[in-house]
Design an enzyme around this catalytic site. Structure first.
Site, PDB file in Angstrom:
ATOM      1  CE  LYS A 296      -1.331   2.914   2.651  1.00 46.02           C
ATOM      2  NZ  LYS A 296      -1.225   4.077   1.528  1.00 46.02           N
TER       3      LYS A 296
ATOM      4  N   GLY B  91       7.295   5.419   7.249  1.00 39.94           N
ATOM      5  CA  GLY B  91       6.777   6.897   7.160  1.00 39.94           C
ATOM      6  C   GLY B  91       6.946   7.710   8.262  1.00 39.94           C
ATOM      7  CB  SER B  92       5.270  10.652   9.981  1.00 36.82           C
ATOM      8  OG  SER B  92       3.849   9.649  10.030  1.00 36.82           O
TER       9      SER B  92
ATOM     10  CB  VAL C 220       1.548   6.798  10.444  1.00 34.84           C
ATOM     11  CG1 VAL C 220       0.797   5.756   9.902  1.00 34.84           C
ATOM     12  CG2 VAL C 220       0.871   8.071  10.379  1.00 34.84           C
ATOM     13  N   GLY C 221       4.019   5.361  12.305  1.00 38.12           N
ATOM     14  CA  GLY C 221       4.489   4.011  12.510  1.00 38.12           C
ATOM     15  C   GLY C 221       4.286   3.586  13.829  1.00 38.12           C
TER      16      GLY C 221
ATOM     17  CD  GLU D 208      13.749   1.709   9.663  1.00 44.25           C
ATOM     18  OE1 GLU D 208      13.890   2.798   9.925  1.00 44.25           O
ATOM     19  OE2 GLU D 208      14.168   0.413  10.417  1.00 44.25           O
TER      20      GLU D 208
ATOM     21  CB  CYS E 292      13.796   9.424   6.742  1.00 41.78           C
ATOM     22  SG  CYS E 292      14.744   8.044   5.952  1.00 41.78           S
TER      23      CYS E 292
ATOM     24  CD  GLU F 127      10.622  13.830   9.984  1.00 47.43           C
ATOM     25  OE1 GLU F 127       9.378  13.400  10.087  1.00 47.43           O
ATOM     26  OE2 GLU F 127      11.419  13.228   9.132  1.00 47.43           O
TER      27      GLU F 127
HETATM   28  P1  NAD Z   1       2.963   9.304   6.486  1.00 49.50           P
HETATM   29  O1  NAD Z   1       3.406   8.517   7.808  1.00 49.50           O
HETATM   30  O2  NAD Z   1       2.129  10.188   6.232  1.00 49.50           O
HETATM   31  O3  NAD Z   1       2.329   7.873   5.557  1.00 49.50           O
HETATM   32  C1  NAD Z   1       3.288   6.678   5.206  1.00 49.50           C
HETATM   33  C2  NAD Z   1       2.302   5.492   4.871  1.00 49.50           C
HETATM   34  O4  NAD Z   1       1.213   5.349   5.735  1.00 49.50           O
HETATM   35  C3  NAD Z   1       1.415   6.069   3.609  1.00 49.50           C
HETATM   36  O5  NAD Z   1       1.351   5.130   2.655  1.00 49.50           O
HETATM   37  C4  NAD Z   1       0.037   6.282   4.302  1.00 49.50           C
HETATM   38  O6  NAD Z   1      -0.827   6.279   3.441  1.00 49.50           O
HETATM   39  C5  NAD Z   1       0.271   5.241   5.292  1.00 49.50           C
HETATM   40  N1  NAD Z   1      -0.900   5.696   6.525  1.00 49.50           N
HETATM   41  C6  NAD Z   1      -1.244   6.804   7.107  1.00 49.50           C
HETATM   42  N2  NAD Z   1      -1.993   6.561   8.296  1.00 49.50           N
HETATM   43  C7  NAD Z   1      -2.216   5.348   8.359  1.00 49.50           C
HETATM   44  C8  NAD Z   1      -2.734   4.495   9.412  1.00 49.50           C
HETATM   45  N3  NAD Z   1      -3.438   5.099  10.455  1.00 49.50           N
HETATM   46  N4  NAD Z   1      -2.494   3.005   9.469  1.00 49.50           N
HETATM   47  C9  NAD Z   1      -1.859   2.616   8.365  1.00 49.50           C
HETATM   48  N5  NAD Z   1      -1.230   3.235   7.320  1.00 49.50           N
HETATM   49  C10 NAD Z   1      -1.323   4.664   7.063  1.00 49.50           C
HETATM   50  O7  NAD Z   1       4.372   9.475   5.815  1.00 49.50           O
HETATM   51  P2  NAD Z   1       4.801  10.272   4.546  1.00 49.50           P
HETATM   52  O8  NAD Z   1       4.371  11.761   4.678  1.00 49.50           O
HETATM   53  O9  NAD Z   1       4.124   9.440   3.275  1.00 49.50           O
HETATM   54  O10 NAD Z   1       6.392  10.315   4.334  1.00 49.50           O
HETATM   55  C11 NAD Z   1       7.084  11.272   5.212  1.00 49.50           C
HETATM   56  C12 NAD Z   1       7.450  10.580   6.528  1.00 49.50           C
HETATM   57  O11 NAD Z   1       8.276   9.392   6.202  1.00 49.50           O
HETATM   58  C13 NAD Z   1       8.655  11.611   7.208  1.00 49.50           C
HETATM   59  O12 NAD Z   1       8.375  11.475   8.503  1.00 49.50           O
HETATM   60  C14 NAD Z   1       9.864  10.681   6.884  1.00 49.50           C
HETATM   61  O13 NAD Z   1      11.133  10.958   7.899  1.00 49.50           O
HETATM   62  C15 NAD Z   1       9.656   9.134   6.954  1.00 49.50           C
HETATM   63  N6  NAD Z   1      10.656   8.536   6.218  1.00 49.50           N
HETATM   64  C16 NAD Z   1      11.350   7.471   6.937  1.00 49.50           C
HETATM   65  C17 NAD Z   1      12.160   6.623   6.301  1.00 49.50           C
HETATM   66  C18 NAD Z   1      12.982   6.005   7.128  1.00 49.50           C
HETATM   67  O14 NAD Z   1      13.341   5.059   6.619  1.00 49.50           O
HETATM   68  N7  NAD Z   1      13.085   6.004   8.608  1.00 49.50           N
HETATM   69  C19 NAD Z   1      12.392   6.901   4.996  1.00 49.50           C
HETATM   70  C20 NAD Z   1      11.592   7.895   4.448  1.00 49.50           C
HETATM   71  C21 NAD Z   1      10.614   8.405   4.894  1.00 49.50           C
END
Ligand code: NAD
Length: 462
Positions: A161, A210-211, A214-215, A232, A266, A362
């Site tokens: 997804k 992701g963020s 959410v993570g 991550e 990130c 961040e």
């Molecule tokens: P985000 O957390 O908004 O979304 C990430 C994913 O999660 C998307 O596919 C989103 O649709 C999904 N999502 C959102 N809410 C959810 C829920 N409640 N349940 C399940 N899935 C859900 O992040 P983003 O804006 O797409 O990316 C930016 C963030 O990602 C930044 O915080 C960045 O630091 C982080 N990031 C981390 C790494 C790493 O390896 N540590 C790498 C790249 C980006």
């Protein structure tokens, strides 16, 4: 399919709808898992077949370079030079994991008495089943693949997804892999949080990037189901500039790490910790930042392209506007720029305390705050003072200072005289504290998540 429609627009031209597709509802996600489960039954049987198929997938992705790069530039606004690098990395990930499929799949151990040498005690790795992958938009090919490639190599099927802001890239990946892998093995479902939750509810193992907010929810939901997961998450990475560093050289490297791809990595540098008088370094950094080419991500010279969407740019404007009230001086940048494209001026702030918002949260864009530290010990303390722990870099020409500082840092990755950004596709990747949950990604480390160990004892019949 639900009635909700997902639309992904180009950050360079908001009238350009890159893709529009219905969001997957629970039934659509369930159908993807059913396809994946069926395909996995044959896929898990033979590692040599998997190695061949993943090599073919690497070749297919390699051959589609122009299409992949053009789409990445258009959909997420990644400058073309970096998009070419991401394509190359994605191909290498597939090639590497194709070979990793052939690694030993376990150990033999001596068995305890009364067993004799005829008894075989085996610890054998098996795939977990179907991996549910949830990914962000910023590395639209490399991140889905650094999860999917090892998942597939070790015999799992995949349901991905992706972020709605990178849906077209994920669909192209599905098309390219679908051409060479068995049907139903690699599936993409579109949608936002609801689709993500449906993936977690049905997966056998979950990998998220992701963020942090959410993570942590994703890791909790997976743990509540008793399945393995990895998340991550965010970072607020520091570069520490020690007094013996080459200031001009460090400033250039840090400018690139903070502002390249509009700071949307990130691993981008968000804080610089300078020992003693910060003025010389701040001037050098501002000069290096002002020299970066801003504009159309299609242009080969562009370093700083648009930010991903309008809300992201509004957040950056608010962060820059809030800096003076939080003890900061905007040295350069600090505002949105006229387009075309959702541009935001690369921004350097100084004068803040380590407790300031920019130094603690961040913002995910081209803003860096320069902080003063009285000693190397204090720089380490400040670097460690955030809830994140992804990566830190140290600039120095003194080996002893480097070794001492490196030893005190609480980040998963530490680099010396190198930008915080930059990842080797075959080395373990991940952070500490709220930057990561679960085992590391990439390279050999990926095996931990995508396999489970069965202990098998085989004794003689008589
Ligand atoms: P985000 O957390 O908004 O979304 C990430 C994913 O999660 C998307 O596919 C989103 O649709 C999904 N999502 C959102 N809410 C959810 C829920 N409640 N349940 C399940 N899935 C859900 O992040 P983003 O804006 O797409 O990316 C930016 C963030 O990602 C930044 O915080 C960045 O630091 C982080 N990031 C981390 C790494 C790493 O390896 N540590 C790498 C790249 C980006």
């Amino acid at each position: 399919m639900s009635t909700q429609t997902i639309e992904s627009r180009s950050p360079q031209d908001q009238s350009d709808v890159v893709v529009s597709a219905p969001a997957a509802d629970r039934e659509a996600v369930a159908a993807a898992f059913k396809r994946a489960r069926e395909a996995q039954q044959a896929w898990k049987r033979n590692a040599v077949v998997r190695a061949d198929a993943l090599s073919a997938a690497a070749a297919a992705l390699d051959a589609a370079k122009d299409q992949v790069v053009d789409l990445m530039v258009r959909e997420v606004g990644k400058p073309v030079t970096e998009s070419v690098m991401e394509h190359g990395r994605a191909v290498r990930i597939l090639r590497y994991q194709a070979q990793a499929a052939l690694d030993p799949d376990g150990d033999t151990l001596p068995a305890a008495p009364p067993a004799d040498m005829r008894t075989l005690l085996l610890a054998r790795r098996r795939p977990r089943g179907v991996a549910g992958l949830i990914t962000p938009w910023n590395f639209p090919f490399a991140i889905p693949l650094w999860k999917a490639a090892p998942a597939l190599a070790y015999g799992n099927a995949v349901v991905l997804k992706p972020s709605t802001d990178a849906l077209a890239c994920a669909l192209l990946l599905e098309e390219l892999l679908g051409g060479v892998l068995p049907e139903g093995l690699f599936n993409v479902v579109s949608g936002e949080a609801e689709a993500g939750q449906a993936v977690i509810e049905q997966a056998d193992v979950v990998s998220f990037t992701g963020s942090t907010g959410v993570g942590l929810q994703v890791a909790q939901a997976a743990t509540a189901r008793g399945i393995a997961s990895q998340a991550e998450m965010g970072g607020l990475n520091a570069s520490i500039v020690l007094p013996d560093a080459d200031v001009e050289a460090a400033a250039k490297v840090i400018a690139g790490a903070a502002m390249g791809y509009a700071g949307q990595k990130c691993t981008a540098t968000g804080r610089v910790l300078v020992l003693g008088d910060t003025a010389e370094f701040t001037d050098a950094l501002a000069a290096a930042v002002d020299g970066l080419a801003i504009g159309d991500p299609k242009d080969e010279g562009t370093i700083v392209g648009p930010v991903i969407n309008a809300p992201a740019r509004e957040k950056l404007v608010a962060a820059a506007e809030g800096a003076p009230g939080d003890g900061g001086r905007v040295v350069t940048g600090g505002k949105a720029l006229d387009g075309p494209g959702l541009l935001f001026a690369p921004t350097v702030v100084d004068g803040q305390q380590p407790t300031a918002r920019l130094a603690q949260e961040e913002v995910f864009g081209p803003i860096v705050t320069v902080l003063k530290a009285e000693s190397a010990e204090q720089a380490v303390e400040i670097s460690n003072s955030v809830p994140y722990g992804l990566v830190t870099s140290v600039f120095t020409s003194d080996l002893d200072s480097a070794l001492t500082v490196v030893d005190g840092l609480e980040t998963g990755m530490i680099r010396v005289n190198m930008p915080t950004s930059g990842v080797d596709f075959h080395a373990p990747f991940g952070g500490e504290k709220q930057s990561s949950f679960g085992p590391r990604e990439q390279g050999k480390a990926a095996r931990e998540l995508y396999t489970t160990t069965h202990t098998i004892t085989i004794g003689p019949a008589s």
